[in-house]
Enzyme design. Sequence first.
Site, PDB file in Angstrom:
ATOM      1  N   LYS A 213       0.825  -1.209   0.000  1.00 47.20           N
ATOM      2  CA  LYS A 213       0.000   0.000   0.000  1.00 47.20           C
ATOM      3  C   LYS A 213       0.860   1.260   0.000  1.00 47.20           C
ATOM      4  O   LYS A 213       0.619   2.181  -0.774  1.00 47.20           O
ATOM      5  CB  LYS A 213      -0.942   0.003   1.205  1.00 47.20           C
ATOM      6  CG  LYS A 213      -1.870   1.223   1.239  1.00 47.20           C
ATOM      7  CD  LYS A 213      -3.101   0.991   2.105  1.00 47.20           C
ATOM      8  CE  LYS A 213      -2.818   0.737   3.537  1.00 47.20           C
ATOM      9  NZ  LYS A 213      -4.065   0.612   4.338  1.00 47.20           N
ATOM     10  N   GLU A 219      10.495  -5.618   3.191  1.00 46.60           N
ATOM     11  CA  GLU A 219      10.554  -7.015   2.761  1.00 46.60           C
ATOM     12  C   GLU A 219      10.044  -7.181   1.337  1.00 46.60           C
ATOM     13  O   GLU A 219      10.625  -7.907   0.521  1.00 46.60           O
ATOM     14  CB  GLU A 219       9.729  -7.902   3.705  1.00 46.60           C
ATOM     15  CG  GLU A 219      10.233  -7.967   5.133  1.00 46.60           C
ATOM     16  CD  GLU A 219       9.573  -6.939   6.041  1.00 46.60           C
ATOM     17  OE1 GLU A 219       9.527  -7.191   7.246  1.00 46.60           O
ATOM     18  OE2 GLU A 219       9.100  -5.901   5.529  1.00 46.60           O
ATOM     19  N   GLY A 270      -4.538  -3.766   5.662  1.00 47.04           N
ATOM     20  CA  GLY A 270      -4.008  -4.922   4.944  1.00 47.04           C
ATOM     21  C   GLY A 270      -4.680  -6.223   5.302  1.00 47.04           C
ATOM     22  O   GLY A 270      -5.003  -7.038   4.433  1.00 47.04           O
ATOM     23  N   ARG A 271      -4.934  -6.454   6.588  1.00 47.10           N
ATOM     24  CA  ARG A 271      -5.523  -7.723   7.017  1.00 47.10           C
ATOM     25  C   ARG A 271      -6.983  -7.857   6.619  1.00 47.10           C
ATOM     26  O   ARG A 271      -7.554  -8.939   6.697  1.00 47.10           O
ATOM     27  CB  ARG A 271      -5.354  -7.879   8.523  1.00 47.10           C
ATOM     28  CG  ARG A 271      -5.936  -6.721   9.345  1.00 47.10           C
ATOM     29  CD  ARG A 271      -5.355  -6.737  10.750  1.00 47.10           C
ATOM     30  NE  ARG A 271      -5.789  -5.603  11.566  1.00 47.10           N
ATOM     31  CZ  ARG A 271      -5.212  -4.408  11.537  1.00 47.10           C
ATOM     32  NH1 ARG A 271      -4.242  -4.154  10.684  1.00 47.10           N
ATOM     33  NH2 ARG A 271      -5.626  -3.441  12.340  1.00 47.10           N
ATOM     34  N   GLU A 357      -3.495  -8.605  15.346  1.00 51.62           N
ATOM     35  CA  GLU A 357      -3.038  -7.285  14.925  1.00 51.62           C
ATOM     36  C   GLU A 357      -4.124  -6.240  15.162  1.00 51.62           C
ATOM     37  O   GLU A 357      -3.828  -5.068  15.395  1.00 51.62           O
ATOM     38  CB  GLU A 357      -2.632  -7.297  13.446  1.00 51.62           C
ATOM     39  CG  GLU A 357      -1.846  -6.063  13.018  1.00 51.62           C
ATOM     40  CD  GLU A 357      -1.203  -6.226  11.652  1.00 51.62           C
ATOM     41  OE1 GLU A 357       0.012  -6.513  11.600  1.00 51.62           O
ATOM     42  OE2 GLU A 357      -1.914  -6.063  10.648  1.00 51.62           O
ATOM     43  N   HIS A 388      -3.526 -35.095  16.937  1.00 45.29           N
ATOM     44  CA  HIS A 388      -2.324 -35.866  17.238  1.00 45.29           C
ATOM     45  C   HIS A 388      -1.163 -34.942  17.592  1.00 45.29           C
ATOM     46  O   HIS A 388      -0.004 -35.360  17.542  1.00 45.29           O
ATOM     47  CB  HIS A 388      -1.968 -36.754  16.040  1.00 45.29           C
ATOM     48  CG  HIS A 388      -3.015 -37.768  15.738  1.00 45.29           C
ATOM     49  ND1 HIS A 388      -3.008 -39.053  16.259  1.00 45.29           N
ATOM     50  CD2 HIS A 388      -4.152 -37.682  14.992  1.00 45.29           C
ATOM     51  CE1 HIS A 388      -4.064 -39.709  15.837  1.00 45.29           C
ATOM     52  NE2 HIS A 388      -4.781 -38.901  15.063  1.00 45.29           N
ATOM     53  N   LYS A 503      10.514  -2.576  12.695  1.00 48.88           N
ATOM     54  CA  LYS A 503      10.937  -2.120  11.367  1.00 48.88           C
ATOM     55  C   LYS A 503      11.964  -0.990  11.486  1.00 48.88           C
ATOM     56  O   LYS A 503      12.975  -0.965  10.773  1.00 48.88           O
ATOM     57  CB  LYS A 503       9.727  -1.617  10.571  1.00 48.88           C
ATOM     58  CG  LYS A 503       8.719  -2.697  10.181  1.00 48.88           C
ATOM     59  CD  LYS A 503       7.606  -2.052   9.380  1.00 48.88           C
ATOM     60  CE  LYS A 503       6.553  -3.051   8.967  1.00 48.88           C
ATOM     61  NZ  LYS A 503       5.471  -2.407   8.173  1.00 48.88           N
TER      62      LYS A 503
END
Length: 527
Positions: A213, A219, A270-271, A357, A388, A503
Site C-alpha cells: 500500500k 521485505e 491490509g488484514r 493485529e 495428534h 521495522k
Amino acid sequence: MVTWNNLDTLASYDKLATMKKRVNIVEAMSGENGADRVARYNAPMAGGLNFNYAAKEVDDTILEALAELAEEAQLVEKFEELYNGAVINTGEKRLVLHHLARRQLGKDVIVDGVNKRDFYVSQQKKAADFANKVHAGEITNAAGEKFTTVVQIGIGGSDLGPRALYIALENWAKVNNTAKMEAKFISNVDPDDAAAVLKSIDVSRALFIVVSKSGTTLETLTNEAFVKDALEKAGLDPSKHMLAVTSETSPLAKSDDYLEAFFMDDFIGGRFSSVSAVGGVILSLAFGPEIFARIFDGAAEEDKLATNKDVLKNPDMLDALIGVYERNVQGYPTTAVLPYSQALSRFPAHLQQCDMESNGKSVNRYGEPVNYATGPIIYGEPGTNGQHSFYQLLHQGTDIVPLQFVGFKKNQIGMDVVIEGSTSQAKLCANVAAQIVAFACGKDDEDNNKKFEGGRPSSIIIGDQLTPESLGALLAHFENKIMFQGFLWNINSFDQEGVQLGKVLAKRVLAHDTDGALKAYSDLLDI
C-alpha cells in the site's frame, strides 16, 4: 449518535460479570440436555453455513445479558457508523471501508469528491478485464506464449489472506474446471523463500504482483528486487512480467516498471484487504473474475446479517459477545481455531494476524490505558492433524482454551473410499463431532491419567461444502467478530502501531547505526 465507553463502565457488563461459571457445560451437554442445546443454539449464516454454539458456557439467561450488553454498547449502531463513513480508525484518522469494497450497506461514502463505492467497483472491473485478457491470450509474454503462473509478492495482509483463500479453493477450482493459472506466494525476506518459488516455476511464463500500500515495505521491495534480478538474468524484461497493487499516492503507482497497476485504498487495512485488489487481482487470475465475485458475494451476504439488532440472528455479533464473555468474565486468554478441512490449512494463520493485529491493544480509542483484557491469543491447525499434536493440552492441560471448529459435510474433490464401513469424509466428520462432545463432557476414570475433566467450551461453523460463497461468508464472519469485539473493548481495531518499532530498529541495524544490545545482537548475527 453513538457513545464510546470502556467495557468496565457499562452496567450490562457488570451484570454479566456476576454470571461467571453459571453454566456447567458437562451437565448441559450430557444426554438429552445436550441434544436439546444442539438443536436450539444455532444461528444461520450466509453461504449455507450455520453457527452452532451449543457447547459454549452460555444459557438463555446469559444470552439475554449478552443482548443487553450489545444494546448498551450500541454495537449495531457503531457498525452502521463505520459503513456509512465515520472516522472509526482513530489512530490514523481514517475511515474503515472493507465492507464497502464488497457491497453497499448504507449511504454513499464520498471522500474528496470521490464516491468510494464507485472507486472499488472500478478496480474490481479493471482486475476482471485484465484477468480475462490474460486468460484469452490477449496479454502474453514476449514470445507470444500465455502466462501460466501468477506470483504474489507481499507480506502480512498482502499475503496471508489471499494465500489462505487461494489454498481454500485451489482444489475446488480444479474439480469445477475454473482453475486458470497456478498461484504462488513470496512473503518472507529470507532469500530461500523467493528462491524456492522461482526454482519451481517457468519465470518466462509468470506474472509477478508486487503488493504494498505504501510502496515502501522493506521485505516486499527486497523480494521485488530479487525477482527482477532473476528475470533479467533470464533475459526477460521485468516490466513485461510485473504488476503493482498499491495506493494511488505510492511511488509504485507512478512507475513505468509495471505492466499494469491496480489500486488499493488507505481506508482498507491490509488484514482486511482480501476483497480489494490485494486479493482480487491474484484470485481473478488464478480462478477467473466470476469466482472472485462469488467470494465477495458470500462476504457481502454475511455483512447484511451483521446489521441485525437481534443478537440471536446476528451470528458475527453473537460470536463476538460470547468471546468477550470468555475473555473478560471467564478469564480465558487464548482461542484455538480448528478447521476440519485441509483446504483451510492456512485460514488459522490469516485469522491469527487479523485478530491479534487488530485487537492486540492495551489502550482505548483515545490512547488511555484499559484495565481489562482485550484480544486473545489465536492459533490453530486443521483437524485431524491437530488431534495428534496439541489437543493433549486442550483436553487435559491446566488452561481452558475456547475452541472454534469449522466443518463441512462434503469434501471438495469428490474422491473417497469406504474403509471399515465408512468413508474418509465420514471419519473426518465423526472426529469433529466426537471432539466437541469429548471437550464438553469429558470422561471419568479412576486413573487420573485417563480422566478428562470436560468443561472445555467450543462452537462450530458447519457447512455443506467449502465453496466460494461459504468461504466469503466465513471470512466476513471472523472479520466482523473482530470488529464487534473491538467496539466492546473500546479499542481501535484498525491500526497496527505494534508492528512499527521492529521495522525502525531493523533499518538502524542495516545502516550500522547501533549501540548497546542492538549492536551486540548485530555482531552475533554478523550483520
